[in-house]
Design a protein around this motif. Sequence first.
Motif, PDB file in Angstrom:
ATOM      1  N   SER A  13       0.862  -1.181   0.000  1.00  0.00           N
ATOM      2  CA  SER A  13       0.000   0.000   0.000  1.00  0.00           C
ATOM      3  C   SER A  13       0.899   1.231   0.000  1.00  0.00           C
ATOM      4  CB  SER A  13      -0.883  -0.005   1.259  1.00  0.00           C
ATOM      5  OG  SER A  13      -1.348   1.298   1.538  1.00  0.00           O
ATOM      6  N   THR A  14       0.671   2.134  -0.921  1.00  0.00           N
ATOM      7  CA  THR A  14       1.507   3.341  -0.970  1.00  0.00           C
ATOM      8  C   THR A  14       1.302   4.197   0.278  1.00  0.00           C
ATOM      9  OG1 THR A  14      -0.178   4.426  -2.322  1.00  0.00           O
ATOM     10  CG2 THR A  14       1.682   3.440  -3.505  1.00  0.00           C
ATOM     11  N   GLN A  37      -0.963  -2.530  -6.286  1.00  0.00           N
ATOM     12  CA  GLN A  37      -0.825  -2.733  -4.835  1.00  0.00           C
ATOM     13  C   GLN A  37      -1.368  -4.119  -4.477  1.00  0.00           C
ATOM     14  OE1 GLN A  37      -1.482   1.421  -2.630  1.00  0.00           O
ATOM     15  NE2 GLN A  37      -3.327   0.767  -3.668  1.00  0.00           N
ATOM     16  N   ARG A  41      -5.747  -0.234   0.529  1.00  0.00           N
ATOM     17  CA  ARG A  41      -6.755  -0.019   1.575  1.00  0.00           C
ATOM     18  C   ARG A  41      -7.686   1.119   1.204  1.00  0.00           C
ATOM     19  NH1 ARG A  41      -4.726   2.054   5.867  1.00  0.00           N
ATOM     20  NH2 ARG A  41      -2.544   2.371   5.261  1.00  0.00           N
ATOM     21  N   GLY A  42      -8.972   0.923   1.492  1.00  0.00           N
ATOM     22  CA  GLY A  42      -9.961   1.977   1.319  1.00  0.00           C
ATOM     23  C   GLY A  42     -10.403   2.488   2.674  1.00  0.00           C
ATOM     24  N   ARG A  43     -11.369   3.379   2.677  1.00  0.00           N
ATOM     25  CA  ARG A  43     -11.876   3.894   3.941  1.00  0.00           C
ATOM     26  C   ARG A  43     -12.705   2.812   4.631  1.00  0.00           C
ATOM     27  NH1 ARG A  43     -15.344   8.264   2.988  1.00  0.00           N
ATOM     28  NH2 ARG A  43     -15.115   8.788   5.164  1.00  0.00           N
ATOM     29  N   TRP A  48      -9.047  -1.982  -1.303  1.00  0.00           N
ATOM     30  CA  TRP A  48      -9.100  -1.187  -2.525  1.00  0.00           C
ATOM     31  C   TRP A  48      -8.420  -2.016  -3.606  1.00  0.00           C
ATOM     32  CZ3 TRP A  48     -11.820   3.039  -3.728  1.00  0.00           C
ATOM     33  CH2 TRP A  48     -11.505   3.727  -4.905  1.00  0.00           C
ATOM     34  N   LYS A 110     -18.571   6.383  -8.822  1.00  0.00           N
ATOM     35  CA  LYS A 110     -17.291   6.767  -8.202  1.00  0.00           C
ATOM     36  C   LYS A 110     -16.099   6.491  -9.122  1.00  0.00           C
ATOM     37  CE  LYS A 110     -14.677   5.649  -3.985  1.00  0.00           C
ATOM     38  NZ  LYS A 110     -14.829   5.450  -2.525  1.00  0.00           N
ATOM     39  N   GLY A 113     -11.324   7.661  -4.957  1.00  0.00           N
ATOM     40  CA  GLY A 113     -11.496   7.776  -3.516  1.00  0.00           C
ATOM     41  C   GLY A 113     -10.201   8.243  -2.881  1.00  0.00           C
ATOM     42  N   LEU A 114     -10.323   8.825  -1.713  1.00  0.00           N
ATOM     43  CA  LEU A 114      -9.154   9.313  -0.974  1.00  0.00           C
ATOM     44  C   LEU A 114      -9.095   8.632   0.371  1.00  0.00           C
ATOM     45  CD1 LEU A 114      -9.434  13.208  -1.156  1.00  0.00           C
ATOM     46  CD2 LEU A 114      -8.061  11.704  -2.570  1.00  0.00           C
TER      47      LEU A 114
HETATM   48  C1  BTN Z   1     -11.832   4.982  -0.510  1.00  0.00           C
HETATM   49  O1  BTN Z   1     -12.210   4.064   0.236  1.00  0.00           O
HETATM   50  O2  BTN Z   1     -12.602   5.565  -1.262  1.00  0.00           O
HETATM   51  C2  BTN Z   1     -10.386   5.424  -0.499  1.00  0.00           C
HETATM   52  C3  BTN Z   1      -9.529   4.628  -1.426  1.00  0.00           C
HETATM   53  C4  BTN Z   1      -8.082   5.061  -1.404  1.00  0.00           C
HETATM   54  C5  BTN Z   1      -7.185   4.153  -2.214  1.00  0.00           C
HETATM   55  C6  BTN Z   1      -5.781   4.676  -2.323  1.00  0.00           C
HETATM   56  S1  BTN Z   1      -4.833   3.852  -3.566  1.00  0.00           S
HETATM   57  C7  BTN Z   1      -3.370   4.627  -3.003  1.00  0.00           C
HETATM   58  C8  BTN Z   1      -3.441   4.625  -1.481  1.00  0.00           C
HETATM   59  N1  BTN Z   1      -2.914   3.382  -0.939  1.00  0.00           N
HETATM   60  C9  BTN Z   1      -3.864   2.667  -0.329  1.00  0.00           C
HETATM   61  O3  BTN Z   1      -3.685   1.561   0.224  1.00  0.00           O
HETATM   62  N2  BTN Z   1      -5.043   3.321  -0.376  1.00  0.00           N
HETATM   63  C10 BTN Z   1      -4.927   4.599  -1.066  1.00  0.00           C
END
Ligand code: BTN
Length: 251
Positions: A13-14, A37, A41-43, A48, A110, A113-114
């Motif tokens: 994961s970055t 990756q 990971r997402g929120r 992700w 969508k 995502g951030l």
């Molecule tokens: C969301 O759940 O909408 C957020 C997703 C964010 C994904 C990015 S990809 C680059 C960075 N590394 C991760 O593991 N997650 C974020």
Amino acid sequence: AGYRLVSLETTDSTNDDALEAARSGDPGRLWIVAVEQRAGRGRHGRQWSSPPGNLYASLLLMEPCEPAVAPQLGFVAGLALHEAVETMTSLGAPRLSLKWPNDLLLDGAKVSGLLLEAHRVGPQARLAIIIGFGVNVAYAPTGTPYPAASLQAVSPGLGREGVLLSLGEAFARTLAAWQASVRRSPSEPFAAIRHLWLERAAGLGKEVTLRLPTGQRSGIFEGLDRFGRLQLKTPSGVELIDAGDLYFPNL
Ligand code: BTN
């Protein structure tokens, strides 16, 4: 200016790489991008999906602001992303909109995502902010909680490098403008971005459902207050939902 970029092939994961850099004393303004990756990971602890083709990038900022206003960096990043994608696709609002707190929608689906994370690092417990951007450039993942879209569906020639370049420029500009505005008027820290964000907001004035750590809340999305809190009108009155509740489990 002053930003550096590390480009990786495969990583877990970055966002985790950015945290490691912070712990090793990196001065910040560091972008880390990966082709794919293994454990994106997402929120809300979600996965992700991160195959090659989409953009996975994290930006590390060291002490960019006071901790109290740090949650606003999600809005800064969302606005920058909106601007970058607008530039790349020549599409604007309302086709490109921002979903609170910081997803980017294309025709209601969508595209990005951030993941905003805050940590304290080092002996001086310095504030490290990591903003992870996942942008669906080539593919729209299936089976996601929210319908997904990809940018290439509307702009076939678009690539992840171009999006990253455009995002890097837009972010540097938006961050500098926000930081200057917070310094100028500390009592109105959200003033510089509130109107810009609301002009692009999805669901403003409509019935929305928010998923919070404390459960779901439904009501009319009335706007954002002067600190960036979401104003949710419910039968029992207007509730203020603090963005900080959402993004900062580990501050
Ligand atoms: C969301 O759940 O909408 C957020 C997703 C964010 C994904 C990015 S990809 C680059 C960075 N590394 C991760 O593991 N997650 C974020």
